[in-house]
Structure formats: structure tokens, C-alpha cells
Motif scaffolding. Structure first.
Motif, PDB file in Angstrom:
ATOM      1  N   ALA A 459      52.131  72.500  60.050  1.00  0.00           N
ATOM      2  CA  ALA A 459      52.016  73.315  58.946  1.00  0.00           C
ATOM      3  C   ALA A 459      50.256  73.315  58.400  1.00  0.00           C
ATOM      4  O   ALA A 459      49.845  74.494  58.158  1.00  0.00           O
ATOM      5  N   PHE A 460      49.917  72.097  58.218  1.00  0.00           N
ATOM      6  CA  PHE A 460      48.633  72.088  57.824  1.00  0.00           C
ATOM      7  C   PHE A 460      47.597  71.195  58.753  1.00  0.00           C
ATOM      8  O   PHE A 460      48.078  70.311  59.241  1.00  0.00           O
ATOM      9  N   TYR A 461      46.355  71.584  58.359  1.00  0.00           N
ATOM     10  CA  TYR A 461      45.319  70.804  59.178  1.00  0.00           C
ATOM     11  C   TYR A 461      45.306  69.488  58.554  1.00  0.00           C
ATOM     12  O   TYR A 461      45.250  69.156  57.224  1.00  0.00           O
ATOM     13  N   ARG A 462      45.277  68.278  59.270  1.00  0.00           N
ATOM     14  CA  ARG A 462      45.305  66.773  58.821  1.00  0.00           C
ATOM     15  C   ARG A 462      43.901  66.354  59.077  1.00  0.00           C
ATOM     16  O   ARG A 462      43.735  65.959  60.482  1.00  0.00           O
ATOM     17  N   SER A 463      43.260  65.917  58.141  1.00  0.00           N
ATOM     18  CA  SER A 463      41.925  65.244  58.691  1.00  0.00           C
ATOM     19  C   SER A 463      42.087  63.977  59.054  1.00  0.00           C
ATOM     20  O   SER A 463      42.910  63.112  58.376  1.00  0.00           O
ATOM     21  N   PRO A 464      41.296  63.300  60.061  1.00  0.00           N
ATOM     22  CA  PRO A 464      41.378  61.933  60.453  1.00  0.00           C
ATOM     23  C   PRO A 464      40.480  61.240  59.557  1.00  0.00           C
ATOM     24  O   PRO A 464      40.398  59.724  59.630  1.00  0.00           O
ATOM     25  N   LEU A 465      39.883  61.572  58.609  1.00  0.00           N
ATOM     26  CA  LEU A 465      38.513  60.970  57.998  1.00  0.00           C
ATOM     27  C   LEU A 465      38.800  61.153  56.246  1.00  0.00           C
ATOM     28  O   LEU A 465      38.502  60.173  55.593  1.00  0.00           O
ATOM     29  N   ALA A 466      39.587  61.923  55.970  1.00  0.00           N
ATOM     30  CA  ALA A 466      39.718  62.102  54.240  1.00  0.00           C
ATOM     31  C   ALA A 466      40.570  61.302  53.673  1.00  0.00           C
ATOM     32  O   ALA A 466      41.599  60.959  54.605  1.00  0.00           O
ATOM     33  N   ASP A 467      40.438  60.759  52.676  1.00  0.00           N
ATOM     34  CA  ASP A 467      41.279  59.653  52.168  1.00  0.00           C
ATOM     35  C   ASP A 467      41.962  60.448  51.130  1.00  0.00           C
ATOM     36  O   ASP A 467      41.378  61.082  50.082  1.00  0.00           O
TER      37      ASP A 467
END
Length: 526
Positions: A459-467
């Protein structure tokens, strides 16, 4: 047999073999939603969103008319290249010394033979990309002499850094090309380093790569090495390398750029004709004046490729930035260069040739908040402009003087977001979600409904870096900033890197060519 099949079955038979993680299954879907993790490469972007346009018909016609005046009245210089001047004279231009004056419409007429889109072939056919139309292709930073390494040092780049950035570009799912001069390896002699750079692109990646333009003979070396990979006939009839040809703004093409352009165009390889503009220094301070000069320079340079070989692929390129009127330093992420790029994209579409601009540009010295907001302003504009080829999409720092490992990782995450944004709005029955709305009804929530359970993974983009965890969780985990997380992810990628398959016979031929060329000349460091 079509060109792609011929490539897969012929000279580059090893290049078509699948390397680790190239399947388009679950791993590809995971990469699509997280933007991270070395492995499957996402396809080049096919934009499903409209281009953002800043000029109406009247404005575009005005810029075009003013560019015609520049070409006819002021002219463009082609320096220290008698062949170029002779070709222009034979084509009907008014040549006075090294300055060429163009009759109205000449350049546009010549450009009618340039393709509106073409395939940029990779040695692995699955990695080939389209340049033009609704396609957008991301390539990494290009040209910095310095790197900011994983230890936090700013230092001169080495060939090992160069290899590392090629590996990272190969592993980044949202990067579609391994680029060109991802950094300048100063530990290798100037006259020989292009051989190591081209070899690194071929050896450590199987994505499309760019060629050397720093001297005509280095362009010839690029062609020779490409032919060892793809075969002579394939190279002469297909684009296997993109090449950056900068105008020496204002209104000059020097002998180095013209020489490289001639080599690549003769061999049917794509030239990205790009005025390098710092508005206020190399063009007028106004958006309209800068656009006028850019169009005139591109028309002259791009049309020249068709004098060399009709049908040779060429791109309308621009690198636009402004300068601080207080210090003279280049500035990035500001409104005026965005307006220039939006307008230039419109002009390119009217010419009917592919467009290059933008990237993740910033003037910051470290990957901090300034770097983030300037890069975000630039890369969002780049996508919305309808850019076909994006150089400097990841890793750019300090106004292009530095290739940064941490910034590369942060930027490639943002490119994954751009990939998602470019998909536009899904209007399928599933996306309309009426069943979910009926199931939940007023006053409840969607967390447990069947539609959410079926779609939550994509459903949503999931960042590997954002906390996005709580403050307490962030504190427990060491209060790490995004630069720290990018550093750790970069180290993990490089440690897990596995080279794509390269036919040993092709590898041996490349190494023998490089050794022979290096042995043929003494080292030169200037």
C-alpha cells in the motif's frame, strides 16, 4: 531476430545470464515498497502523471524566436575544429572564423532525423532502458574529484571509491544506470583512468553505462571496449552508451567536447548536449534569458550530431543552477533553476528529442538538512518536468565537488519514492476500495478490515532509512541520525555485493585491451 534477442544470443551471451536477485517476483515487490536492499533492479520509470508546465504557447514561441535570433545574429563558436566548421559551411551556415551563424530553421530541420526515443542497451538485456517518451531513467552523480567516505573524511577519490559507487548503483533497485564518472579516481594517471573506469562499469555492473568524453581518443577507447562486449555490428546499429557533451557556456563548443561528440555520433551512440549554466555567470540572471541561451546552444550542438550521422540519438540536456550574487558560489534547490528546467523540458518536447536535467543537487558540505531540502526540491522538480534522463540522481554533495557514500544511500531511497509517485493514481476496482468502506462503515477503523489485510504490504512506500518509531525506541537504539543509518546500510551493501556474471572470454579481452592501451603511452597526471 530483433536487436535485443541478437544481443542476448550473440556477442554478449554471458551478459544475459541472470545475476543474483534479478527475478521479478516477491523480492522485486519488496524492493518496490521499501526502496532499499541490494538485489532486484526496478524497471525504468514509465510516468503515469502529467508533466508540470510553466510556459504557455506564447511564452514558448517567444523563447524559440529569441533563440533563433541568437543563432542567426550572434552565432555559436566551434573552436579549434576545422572539420566542424567545414560541415556547417556545407550545410548552409554562415561561418566567420570559428563562429557559426545559422539561418533560421536550419538546426530544427537537421534535428528531424534524430529519434524521439531509443533503447539504451545494457549488457544484460533485462537492464536495458528507454530514453524518451514517458520514460525516466536515473543515473548517479557524475564528475566529483573528492569523496566523503564512510569514516567521515573528505578526500580525493580513488579507483576503489569508483568501483564502490558502481557497485552501489548496481545494487540500488531504483537506479537504472551505473552512470559515468561517478567520481574522479585521482590515483590513476589522467590519460589512463578512463580505461579503468569503463572497465569497472562493465565488470561490476550490468546496467547501462556512460562513456569517456575527456578526449576524442578516450571516446574511441570506450567504443572499442563496448564492441568487445556487444560486438561491432551491434554497437554500430544500437545505442550502448550515453555521453555527456557540455557546451562551454556562453555559446561555445570547445575542441574536446566537439571531438568526443564526433566519435560517438559516428558510431551511433547517444550524445547528451548539455549547456552547463550558472545563471548570472554563464547566462543572464533571468529565467527567460537563460532559457533562450540554453535553447540556442542545444540546437547548435544537437543538430551537429546529425551532420556527423543522420539518425544518431541525441538528448536536449541542461544543467541549470544559480549563483549567490554576494559570493559568486553556486546555489541549488532554489526556484529559478526549477523554472528553467520546467521550461527547457517543454522546449525539448516541442523539438521531439529526449530531455535531461536535474538530479539530487545541493550545495551543502555534509548530508544534513540543507542537503536534504535542496535535493528534494530538485529531484521532485526533475520528475514533474518529465525528464527522460536524470544525471546526479544520487550521491551529489558540495555543489558537485564531492561524491558522498551516505548521501548516495539517502538519495537512492528518495528515488524509490519518485518511482512510486510516477505510478500516479490507481483507479482499479481494488484501489477504489468500496468493499473496505462498506465493511468498516461510520465510526470504526480500517486496520483490521479484509482490504487492508490484503494490501498492506504494497500500500505505501516504506523507507529503509527513515525512523518513524517512538522517541523512546529511537533513544534505546542509540539516537541514530539518518546519516548514521545510511552509513550502516552502505557498509552492509558493499559487504554483501556479488558481481553480475560476465563471460570470462569477454573479461579477458577487456583486460588485454586495457593493458595494451596503458602500455602504449607513458603516465600523465595533467
Amino acid at each position: 531476430m530483433d536487436d535485443t534477442s541478437e544481443l542476448a544470443a550473440g556477442q554478449a551471451e554471458g551478459g544475459g545470464r541472470r545475476s543474483r536477485g534479478e527475478g521479478r517476483g516477491a523480492a522485486a515487490r519488496r524492493a518496490s515498497r521499501t526502496g532499499g536492499g541490494p538485489g532486484p533492479s526496478l524497471p525504468y520509470i514509465t510516468r503515469k502523471i502529467k508533466e508540470y508546465e510553466v510556459l504557455d504557447e506564447e511564452g514558448l514561441a517567444l523563447i524559440e524566436a529569441n533563440a533563433d535570433l541568437i543563432l542567426e545574429e550572434i552565432g555559436i563558436e566551434f573552436r579549434e575544429d576545422p572539420e566542424a566548421l567545414q560541415l556547417w559551411k556545407e550545410a548552409g551556415a554562415d561561418v566567420r572564423g570559428e563562429r557559426v551563424h545559422f539561418p533560421k530553421g536550419l538546426c530544427r530541420e537537421l534535428l528531424k532525423t534524430a529519434p524521439s526515443s531509443f533503447t539504451w542497451h545494457a549488457r544484460n538485456p533485462e537492464r536495458s532502458v528507454q530514453i524518451g517518451g514517458k520514460a525516466t531513467v536515473f543515473a548517479p552523480v557524475y564528475g566529483p574529484p573528492f569523496v566523503r567516505d564512510l569514516e567521515g573524511n573528505r578526500r580525493y577519490a580513488t579507483i576503489e571509491d569508483f568501483r564502490n559507487f558502481v557497485k552501489l548503483a548496481y545494487m540500488a533497485p531504483s537506479m537504472h544506470s551505473s552512470g559515468g564518472t561517478v567520481c574522479e579516481p585521482v590515483d590513476v594517471p589522467v590519460n589512463k583512468r578512463h580505461l579503468d573506469m569503463v572497465y569497472s562499469h562493465i565488470k561490476y555492473s550490468d546496467k547501462p553505462f556512460m562513456g569517456s568524453v575527456t578526449a576524442p581518443e578516450r571516446a574511441e577507447d570506450t567504443i572499442a571496449m563496448a564492441k568487445l562486449v556487444f560486438g561491432d555490428e551491434f554497437v554500430e546499429n544500437n545505442c550502448v552508451t550515453l555521453n555527456l557533451i557540455n557546451a562551454n557556456s556562453p555559446m561555445v563548443f570547445d575542441e574536446t567536447m566537439v571531438g568526443a561528440l564526433k566519435v560517438y555520433a559516428r558510431h551511433n551512440q547517444a550524445c547528451v548536449v548539455s549547456p552547463f549554466i550558472l545563471s548570472g555567470a554563464m547566462s543572464p540572471v533571468t529565467v527567460a534569458g537563460t532559457l533562450t541561451q540554453i535553447l540556442a546552444e542545444v540546437l547548435a550542438g544537437a543538430a551537429f550530431t546529425q551532420l556527423i550521422r543522420k539518425g544518431a540519438p541525441v538528448l536536449f540536456g541542461t544543467f541549470a543552477a544559480s549563483i549567490s550574487m554576494q559570493s559568486g558560489a553556486p546555489t541549488f534547490g532554489s526556484p529559478e533553476p526549477s523554472l528553467v528546467s520546467y521550461g527547457a523540458a517543454q522546449l525539448a518536447r516541442r523539438l521531439g528529442i529526449p530531455f535531461r536535467t536535474g538530479g539530487s543537487l545541493c550545495g551543502s558540505k555534509v548530508p544534513d538538512a540543507q542537503a536534504a531540502h535542496e535535493s528534494a526540491n530538485t529531484i521532485n522538480m526533475t520528475l514533474l518536468a518529465g525528464t527522460n534522463f536524470v544525471l546526479h540522481a544520487a550521491g551529489w554533495l558540495e555543489g558537485g565537488l564531492v561524491s558522498s557514500y551516505e548521501k548516495f544511500m539517502i538519495d537512492q531511497d528518495q528515488l524509490g519514492m519518485m518511482q512510486k509517485l510516477a505510478e500516479g493514481v490507481d483507479l482499479s476496482e481494488n484501489a477504489q476500495a468500496l468493499d473496505a468502506i462498506r465493511e468498516v462503515g461510520p465510526g470504526s477503523h480500517y486496520l483490521g478490515c479484509a482490504h487492508t489485510q490484503a494490501n498492506f504490504q504494497t500500500a505505501f512506500y516504506r523507507s529503509p532509512l527513515a525512523d518513524n518509531n517512538s522517541f523512546e525506541q529511537w533513544e534505546i537504539e542509540g539516537q541514530k541520525r539518518i546519516e548514521d543509518r545510511a552509513n550502516a546500510l552502505c557498509r552492509s551493501w558493499l559487504e554483501s555485493y556479488e558481481a553480475p556474471y560476465l563471460d570470462p572470454a569477454i573479461d579477458d579481452a577487456l583486460l588485454a585491451y586495457v593493458a595494451s592501451r596503458k602500455d602504449s603511452m607513458p603516465d600523465a597526471f595533467t
